[in-house]
Scaffold this active site. Structure first.
Site, PDB file in Angstrom:
ATOM      1  NE  ARG A  27      -3.578   0.172   2.418  1.00 41.49           N
ATOM      2  CZ  ARG A  27      -4.730   0.268   1.789  1.00 41.49           C
ATOM      3  NH1 ARG A  27      -5.227  -0.798   1.190  1.00 41.49           N
ATOM      4  NH2 ARG A  27      -5.388   1.392   1.747  1.00 41.49           N
ATOM      5  CG  ASN A 100      -4.771   5.218   3.965  1.00 36.66           C
ATOM      6  OD1 ASN A 100      -4.282   5.931   3.096  1.00 36.66           O
ATOM      7  ND2 ASN A 100      -5.506   4.176   3.679  1.00 36.66           N
ATOM      8  N   GLY A 101      -4.944   8.768   4.164  1.00 35.97           N
ATOM      9  CA  GLY A 101      -5.923   9.656   3.533  1.00 35.97           C
ATOM     10  C   GLY A 101      -5.366  11.060   3.444  1.00 35.97           C
TER      11      GLY A 101
END
Ligand code: F6R
Length: 614
Positions: A27, A100-101
């Site tokens: 990821r 995350n983002g």
């Protein structure tokens, strides 16, 4: 992008975090970090990979503790250095966060917090969120759960967050909006992950958070799930996962990508299971049967997707228009979402995605839904956001795809799209019966045909040796093979960093032919039937200009075999099946070139498996 892990319970947390991060490296792999709590907070972070982080733990005392969070980063705000790595702490050090983002309004919040005396170490939006939570907690005098709730109501953007508060180390809080987050439920212990792979070996009981949900996990009180906007308690839906740990390991192959290429016969069997029963039986796809009237009355089908999934969608346009006679459009999700598209009553929108989490595709789905389209999702990851945001759909069942470059997921997408087109064509009466039966028989044989192509691996590896120093490649195909030319070029560029372009073969003379000389290898997909003789003419034109030609041809080809420098045969088949088989040598060619160049095949630079930011 970015992977999150976490654990709270009684086990030593270090190995859970480190092994979990290794499983999530697909990821993002710009930097990593962990926070371990053992009477006090210990944070270690490093630029680079999880192995770099491991080397920072020289003292076994530092590994002790049963609560912790970790992160592997795909950089958005700020360069990939140690300071910008997660976890991030609030000014006092009390709050630690992995995120995350993207927090879009982080700059305005940061300015307010600076005025209040908060200090910032990094360039990240995530550190702003850590300080905002601390600020809310202190000014409103609330516990972590409430503080996170209030803070998240102030932020605009996307997040999956897991948060720890050292003033109450028996608790972990998390939330999701737009980026995935899963909770593994054990015996008085909880695991957290961007997906379930970090905790699959410990528990199969999993809760996938929905957008706008947050949780508080307390070792004393258990788990509470809450809807953020409504501020209401939600009953957690615990799924029993079927995925096995072997699926996410390399199984003797040097790379996940190679393993996944060789898994394709089995992935196709899994994709067709229960759907394609025998050459005689009709195709069974319940979501189409249930919504057949919608397809029957459709004025238009619009595919939306990104990258490799966009190439599947392009091939689907050829399949659907040919077999259904319904107009089809193919859109890049990132363009569709911002260009005020026209959606009419009777339009079906089909998002195609491996991860089911791609931010642009999700945003395009939301827009199409608002405008009244019927949404039929195709994705690989069970329970993913796209599966949940669409009205109905179908899973590809390719199995876990860990290699960042998509291989088996693509093959399953295009095989399934062909199956869908056959099913619909047969029901609509737009496909001739004998053709239908012939293609069905070939689809039944597809895993075997793929095995035959895979048996050419050594020949392809030999060919690859000649091209490790090439700087450019051209990929040409026509008709059903044109999307495969695009996909072949994408595969090569993303893992070997060799510049590669895919073109419809006949377009070559409108510009790209100027590039052709003896330094420009050209891959030509020239399978029998369809436009074979036209492609043959293109091959002659290329040869006349001195380029080295690698041709993918049908077995027993007698013409191109004499012209091309390298030839890879695929079994003779219908022209609708040919692209599925022709793609496989191109996957292997890219793999071997990249591997021989010493590139990190599974984790190419700057990429991430699941693109959950715009
Ligand atoms: C390339 C690749 C990407 C993805 C794209 C969309 O090998 O994997 O181009 O296809 O990022 O991702 P999904 O299919 O997960 O929506």
């Amino acid at each position: 992008m970015c992977g999150i892990v976490g654990y709270i319970g009684k086990k030593p947390v270090y190995d859970i975090l480190i092994n979990g991060l290794k499983k999530l490296e697909y990821r993002g792999y710009d930097s990593t970090g962990v926070m371990i709590y053992n009477q006090k907070v210990l944070i270690k972070k490093s630029k680079g990979k999880v192995t770099d982080l491991e080397s920072l733990f020289t003292n076994s005392e530092e590994k002790k503790g049963s609560v912790g969070i970790g992160h592997t980063r795909w950089a958005t705000h700020g360069p990939p250095n140690t300071v910008n790595s997660h976890p991030h702490s609030s000014s006092s050090g009390e709050i630690t966060i992995v995120h995350n983002g993207i927090i879009e309004n982080y700059d305005s919040i940061k300015k307010i917090l600076i005025k209040k005396g908060y200090k910032f170490q990094s360039d990240t939006d995530s550190e702003v969120l850590a300080n905002l939570i601390e600020d809310v907690k202190k000014t409103k005098k609330v516990k972590l759960g409430k503080a996170v709730h209030y803070a998240l109501k102030q932020v605009v953007g996307a997040y999956a967050v897991v948060i720890f508060d050292s003033s109450n180390p028996n608790e972990i809080v998390g939330a999701r909006l737009g980026s995935p987050l899963a909770i593994g439920v054990g015996d008085s212990e909880y695991y957290f992950g961007s997906d379930a792979t970090p905790f699959l070996e410990f528990t199969k009981r999993c809760i996938y958070l929905n957008d706008n949900e947050m949780f508080v996990v307390s070792l004393k009180k258990g788990l509470t799930l809450r809807e953020i906007k409504m501020d209401s308690i939600v009953d957690p839906y615990i799924q029993e996962l079927k995925q096995s740990i072997e699926e996410v390991e390399k199984g003797g192959y040097d790379h996940f990508m190679l393993k996944e290429i060789f898994e394709q016969p089995q992935s196709i069997i899994d994709t067709f299971r229960g759907r394609l029963i025998s050459p005689k039986d009709p195709i069974s796809i319940s979501s189409i049967e249930k919504h057949f009237e919608v397809f029957k009355n459709a004025n238009r089908i619009i595919f939306i997707s990104c990258g490799t999934s966009w190439h599947s969608s392009l091939l689907a346009e050829y399949y659907f228009e040919e077999l259904l006679r319904i107009p089809v459009e193919v859109e890049y999700a990132s363009e569709f979402r911002y260009r005020n598209p026209i959606i009419n009553k009777g339009d079906i929108v089909i998002p195609v995605s491996q991860s089911g989490e791609t931010a642009d595709t999700l945003a395009a789905i939301k827009l199409a839904k608002e405008r009244g389209a019927f949404l039929y999702g195709i994705c690989n990851v069970v329970g993913s956001s796209i599966a949940r945001e669409t009205h109905t759909g179908i899973y590809t069942h390719a199995g876990s795809e860990i290699g960042v470059a998509s291989t088996k997921a693509f093959s399953c997408q295009i095989s399934l799209l062909l199956l869908m087109a056959l099913k619909l064509g047969e029901k609509l009466g737009t496909i001739e019966k004998t053709r239908y039966k012939r293609i069905l028989a070939e689809l039944n044989n597809l895993p075997k045909s793929i095995r035959k192509v895979l048996s050419k691996n050594n020949i392809i590896e030999d060919i690859s040796k000649k091209f490790i120093n090439s700087s450019n490649f051209l990929y040409l195909g026509r008709g059903y093979n044109f999307p495969i030319a695009l996909e072949g070029a994408l595969k090569l560029k993303e893992i070997s960093y060799i510049h590669a372009e895919g073109y419809p073969a006949a377009e070559m003379k409108h510009g790209p032919i100027a590039l052709i000389d003896e330094k420009m290898p050209v891959v030509v997909i020239a399978t029998k039937k369809g436009s074979y003789h036209k492609v043959l003419s293109n091959v002659m034109e290329i040869k006349a200009r001195g380029a080295e030609i690698i041709a993918i041809v049908s077995k027993n080809d007698t013409e191109i075999i004499d012209i091309a420098d390298h030839v890879i045969e695929i079994p003779n088949c219908d022209e609708l099946i040919a692209p599925i088989l022709a793609n496989i040598p191109l996957q292997l060619l890219s793999y071997h070139i990249a591997n021989k160049k010493g590139c990190n095949v599974d984790q190419p630079r700057n990429l991430a498996k699941s693109v959950t930011v715009e």
